[in-house]
Design a protein around this motif. Structure first.
Motif, PDB file in Angstrom:
ATOM      1  N   HIS B 274       1.014  -1.143   0.091  1.00  0.00           N
ATOM      2  CA  HIS B 274      -0.116   0.114   0.117  1.00  0.00           C
ATOM      3  C   HIS B 274       0.858   1.260   0.061  1.00  0.00           C
ATOM      4  O   HIS B 274       1.899   1.493   0.394  1.00  0.00           O
ATOM      5  CB  HIS B 274      -0.860   0.079   1.152  1.00  0.00           C
ATOM      6  CG  HIS B 274      -1.928  -1.223   1.262  1.00  0.00           C
ATOM      7  ND1 HIS B 274      -2.937  -1.044   0.474  1.00  0.00           N
ATOM      8  CD2 HIS B 274      -2.017  -2.107   1.943  1.00  0.00           C
ATOM      9  CE1 HIS B 274      -3.610  -2.375   0.542  1.00  0.00           C
ATOM     10  NE2 HIS B 274      -3.003  -2.952   1.226  1.00  0.00           N
ATOM     11  N   GLN B 275       0.292   2.291  -0.244  1.00  0.00           N
ATOM     12  CA  GLN B 275       0.916   3.548  -0.291  1.00  0.00           C
ATOM     13  C   GLN B 275       1.510   3.945   0.981  1.00  0.00           C
ATOM     14  O   GLN B 275       0.609   3.445   2.030  1.00  0.00           O
ATOM     15  CB  GLN B 275       0.005   4.736  -0.799  1.00  0.00           C
ATOM     16  CG  GLN B 275      -0.166   4.792  -2.329  1.00  0.00           C
ATOM     17  CD  GLN B 275       0.533   5.905  -2.906  1.00  0.00           C
ATOM     18  OE1 GLN B 275       1.775   5.781  -2.848  1.00  0.00           O
ATOM     19  NE2 GLN B 275       0.083   6.720  -4.048  1.00  0.00           N
ATOM     20  N   PRO B 276       2.320   4.398   1.286  1.00  0.00           N
ATOM     21  CA  PRO B 276       3.311   5.139   0.265  1.00  0.00           C
ATOM     22  C   PRO B 276       4.600   4.279  -0.039  1.00  0.00           C
ATOM     23  O   PRO B 276       5.287   4.480  -0.890  1.00  0.00           O
ATOM     24  CB  PRO B 276       3.918   6.424   0.909  1.00  0.00           C
ATOM     25  CG  PRO B 276       3.929   5.894   2.364  1.00  0.00           C
ATOM     26  CD  PRO B 276       3.035   5.088   2.525  1.00  0.00           C
ATOM     27  N   GLN B 277       4.324   3.057   0.221  1.00  0.00           N
ATOM     28  CA  GLN B 277       5.478   2.194  -0.016  1.00  0.00           C
ATOM     29  C   GLN B 277       5.084   0.951  -0.979  1.00  0.00           C
ATOM     30  O   GLN B 277       4.710  -0.057  -0.457  1.00  0.00           O
ATOM     31  CB  GLN B 277       5.810   1.354   1.221  1.00  0.00           C
ATOM     32  CG  GLN B 277       7.653   1.212   1.331  1.00  0.00           C
ATOM     33  CD  GLN B 277       8.353   2.401   2.093  1.00  0.00           C
ATOM     34  OE1 GLN B 277       8.068   2.580   3.079  1.00  0.00           O
ATOM     35  NE2 GLN B 277       9.035   2.924   1.066  1.00  0.00           N
ATOM     36  N   LEU B 278       4.835   1.414  -2.394  1.00  0.00           N
ATOM     37  CA  LEU B 278       4.174   0.150  -3.240  1.00  0.00           C
ATOM     38  C   LEU B 278       5.302  -0.497  -3.968  1.00  0.00           C
ATOM     39  O   LEU B 278       6.595  -0.087  -4.029  1.00  0.00           O
ATOM     40  CB  LEU B 278       3.396   0.861  -4.133  1.00  0.00           C
ATOM     41  CG  LEU B 278       2.245   1.859  -3.890  1.00  0.00           C
ATOM     42  CD1 LEU B 278       1.773   2.613  -4.917  1.00  0.00           C
ATOM     43  CD2 LEU B 278       1.259   0.630  -3.435  1.00  0.00           C
ATOM     44  N   LYS B 279       5.008  -1.705  -4.175  1.00  0.00           N
ATOM     45  CA  LYS B 279       5.929  -2.686  -5.004  1.00  0.00           C
ATOM     46  C   LYS B 279       5.239  -3.035  -6.253  1.00  0.00           C
ATOM     47  O   LYS B 279       4.170  -3.381  -6.297  1.00  0.00           O
ATOM     48  CB  LYS B 279       6.215  -3.914  -4.074  1.00  0.00           C
ATOM     49  CG  LYS B 279       7.187  -3.710  -3.004  1.00  0.00           C
ATOM     50  CD  LYS B 279       8.084  -4.883  -2.526  1.00  0.00           C
ATOM     51  CE  LYS B 279       8.871  -4.614  -1.317  1.00  0.00           C
ATOM     52  NZ  LYS B 279       8.003  -4.671   0.134  1.00  0.00           N
ATOM     53  N   LEU B 280       5.998  -2.956  -7.334  1.00  0.00           N
ATOM     54  CA  LEU B 280       5.523  -3.625  -8.659  1.00  0.00           C
ATOM     55  C   LEU B 280       6.019  -4.706  -8.900  1.00  0.00           C
ATOM     56  O   LEU B 280       7.483  -4.848  -8.823  1.00  0.00           O
ATOM     57  CB  LEU B 280       5.918  -2.366  -9.713  1.00  0.00           C
ATOM     58  CG  LEU B 280       5.276  -1.286  -9.784  1.00  0.00           C
ATOM     59  CD1 LEU B 280       6.006  -0.278 -10.898  1.00  0.00           C
ATOM     60  CD2 LEU B 280       3.864  -1.134  -9.928  1.00  0.00           C
TER      61      LEU B 280
END
Lengths: 273, 396
Positions: B274-280
């Motif tokens: 989740h925001q603010p630490q997203l991973k793709l």
């Protein structure tokens, strides 16, 4: 409440009601163009006076002093300026209006208003220049002690301006519409205007033409009629009213062809521009 | 009461590949009769049989991917371009804001531009006079009113432009993505003003936005367009999830054509956390029918408006060796503090930074819905950057 429909093809109309509704835009577009035109120039609006003045001096030097062109018995500067004033409304108005749609493409693509306002205002801009240029005209008349027939002044002069504006508007809106689709006209126009300057009795007397065919063409030429009217205020020459009638009719025909072409194609301007 | 806008069977067709539509010169028109007939131009339906009604005072958000037909619809509604068929019945004065500051001229002063812009937008001179002080007040540029616009910063220009638009008083207001302007404070002001216009003044508002927060705040109904058709026309709460689901669909890309050289055959992308630490999580398949040198990959992330945001290179040493075979790899990219919006990913593969095997641009995308700052209500503007660096107070 206003109710209207947006459809693929609306019935043809000149859209007069809408033009009246948006009348203030004429003022704003003209005002903007006049303002912007002279904004960065140190001499500002003075250029509207200087330009025809310089042209007049230049042509006096070449046509009167060097070539000894006849000027119907009035001083050549008076002769030249009375032609140039009308000519400048036509040439500047035509230039402005022919390029107006392309120059205002960013506005056309983003907002609706009756499109005819743009080429019309472009001609009004040329008329504003004309009003300023009239001051040198008056100055020159005084300088040469040129007699003026005031009844003629208040009838012939407005009439000649009207003929010029109607003609310019017809050709201008026609070219503006074509120019959106074919930019070639942008490049062609300066040559056309230059040719027309020498083909019209702006700098020489219409009497110089002796060929009957050319004389007939000149009768149908609304700009030649307008120049003749404008000049007769000072020369006291008889006006060829038959010629003026023919010229005015041609002007009106051009006017309607121009508007018709413009209105027929205007809805696609935003897609093409 | 009759609806204020009735859109009936609206269709807009564009010709593609037709030369005379694109390249407009007299030469083409003159040469046309002599030329072999071009292949029949294919047509593209930007809008395909659109039907909807808008009641007076309603506020409608129009959403959809890029190319869904939103802007075309607004352009027809604002009478800039005609429809190919169908019609719209309007029962009120329409003002459209497809751009802020239409007609602004750099040589004119701020004051002059207010009048110019206002009258182009359809205001009477008297109306502009009446609102002039409020417009200037709203914009906050009163000190520079008599300065030519070319000396304004772009932010100031936008503020002045929006301020003029904010005082329009039409019955129907059409707005295209103009909220994303100016600094955050000004944006909040605009959003409030818009809310005021649509909710309290009872005006009919149609607007396009990619910002789901703005849509939620400003409208009660939303229309989802895709491929020129209406997918759904319903309450905002019903339509937005559908839109986001559709955006997710572009997360998997398969190569349309075949080739022997080393190339990507599939790239897919999934958002984790989740925001603010997203991973793709990017999964890609590489195939080669020839001998290939070891290669490495890079993924470029850009905003959907084309701004490049960054390049991720999961492994600096060439590590992929798939001569005469096909293999799938998985990588993980951390993205921190992206603003809400749609982002596109391009995939590159090559043996050296100066040599490319395959470069597929903007093939997959992802959509970020939430703000990276929990609790932030006013929208983010991409003008202020696509990344919101993490920040906190230290001495509180």
């Amino acid at each position: 409440m206003t109710e209207y429909e947006i459809k693929a093809k609306n019935k043809f109309s000149f859209g007069l009601a809408e033009l009246i509704q948006y009348r203030e835009l004429f003022y704003f577009f003209t005002w903007r163009d006049v303002k912007v035109k002279y904004k960065q120039a140190a001499l500002g609006i003075l250029w509207a006076i200087l330009q025809p003045l310089i042209m007049m001096l230049m042509f006096t030097l070449i046509f009167s002093k060097a070539l000894k062109v006849s000027s119907d018995g009035i001083p050549y500067p008076v002769f030249a300026i009375s032609g140039l004033l009308i000519w400048n409304i036509f040439s500047n108005g035509l230039m402005n209006s022919a390029n107006s749609m392309v120059n205002n493409a960013n506005i056309i693509k983003k907002i609706y208003f009756p499109r005819l306002i743009i080429p019309m205002s472009a001609i009004l801009t040329a008329l504003v220049d004309f009003l300023f240029a009239l001051t040198i005209y008056v100055a020159i008349l005084i300088y040469y002690h040129q007699g003026v027939d005031f009844t003629k002044l208040f009838i012939y002069l407005p009439l000649s301006i009207l003929i010029t504006v109607v003609t310019t508007f017809g050709l201008g809106s026609f070219l503006a519409a074509l120019n959106v689709k074919y930019r070639d006209f942008q490049y062609l126009l300066p040559f056309m205007i230059q040719f027309l300057l020498f083909a019209n009795p702006v700098l020489y007397s219409a009497k110089a033409f002796t060929n009957p065919i050319i004389n007939t063409i000149m009768k149908a030429n609304p700009i030649a009629s307008a120049i003749q009217l404008c000049r007769s205020v000072f020369t006291g020459q008889e006006v060829d009213w038959q010629g003026v009638a023919i010229g005015s009719s041609v002007a009106i025909v051009l006017f309607f062809i121009g508007i018709y072409t413009f209105r027929k194609t205007e809805s696609y301007f935003a897609d093409l521009a | 009461m009759k609806p204020i806008l009735e859109v009936q069977h609206l269709t807009k067709e564009f010709k593609i590949g037709a030369k005379q539509e694109r390249y407009l010169s007299l030469r083409d028109a003159l040469a046309k009769p002599f030329r072999k007939k071009d292949k029949e131009a294919s047509t593209f339906l930007a809008l395909d049989d659109i039907n909807f009604n808008v009641g007076a005072g309603e506020s409608i958000g129009i959403i959809g991917r890029n190319g869904a037909g939103k802007s075309t619809l607004l352009k027809i509604l604002s009478r800039i371009t005609p429809p190919s068929s169908g019609k719209i019945v309007c029962r009120g004065r329409v003002a459209s804001l497809l751009e802020v500051g239409t007609g602004f001229h750099p040589e004119l002063s701020g004051r002059e531009n207010v009048y110019m812009n206002g009258s182009i937008l359809g205001m009477r001179k008297a109306e502009i006079n009446k609102h002039f002080d409020s417009i200037v007040d709203f914009s906050g540029v009163e000190k520079f009113l008599d300065t030519p616009l070319k000396r304004y910063s772009s932010g100031m220009q936008l503020r002045l432009a929006f301020s003029v638009a904010a005082f329009l008083e039409p019955e129907i207001l059409i707005i295209d993505e103009v909220l994303a302007v100016g600094d955050a404070e000004f944006q909040k002001k605009c959003l409030n003003k818009m809310k005021d216009v649509s909710m309290n003044e009872g005006r009919t508002v149609l607007f396009v936005s990619h910002d789901m927060n703005a849509i939620k705040t400003l409208s009660n109904t939303a229309i989802l367009l895709d491929g020129g058709k209406i997918v759904k026309n319903d309450k905002v709460g019903e339509v937005i999830p559908l839109y986001l689901n559709r955006i997710q669909l572009t997360n998997n890309w398969n190569r349309p054509e075949k080739t022997a050289a080393p190339h990507f055959t599939n790239v897919s992308i999934v958002i984790k956390d989740h925001q603010p630490q997203l991973k793709l999580e990017v999964t890609f398949t590489v195939k080669s029918d020839v001998k290939m040198n070891k290669a490495f990959v890079a993924f470029n992330i850009s905003s959907n408006t084309g701004t490049m945001i960054g390049q991720a290179i999961p492994n600096l040493d060439p590590f992929i060796d798939v001569s005469f075979s096909e293999q799938t790899f998985a990588t993980e990219i951390e993205i921190t503090g992206f603003i809400p919006g749609t982002f596109l990913v391009s995939a590159w593969i090559g043996p050296h930074y100066s040599e490319t095997y395959d470069w597929q641009k903007d093939i997959v995308g992802f959509n970020i819905v939430d703000s990276p700052q929990p609790g932030r209500v006013y929208p983010h503007a991409s003008e202020q950057g696509n990344i919101v660096p993490f920040s906190k107070m230290i001495n509180s």
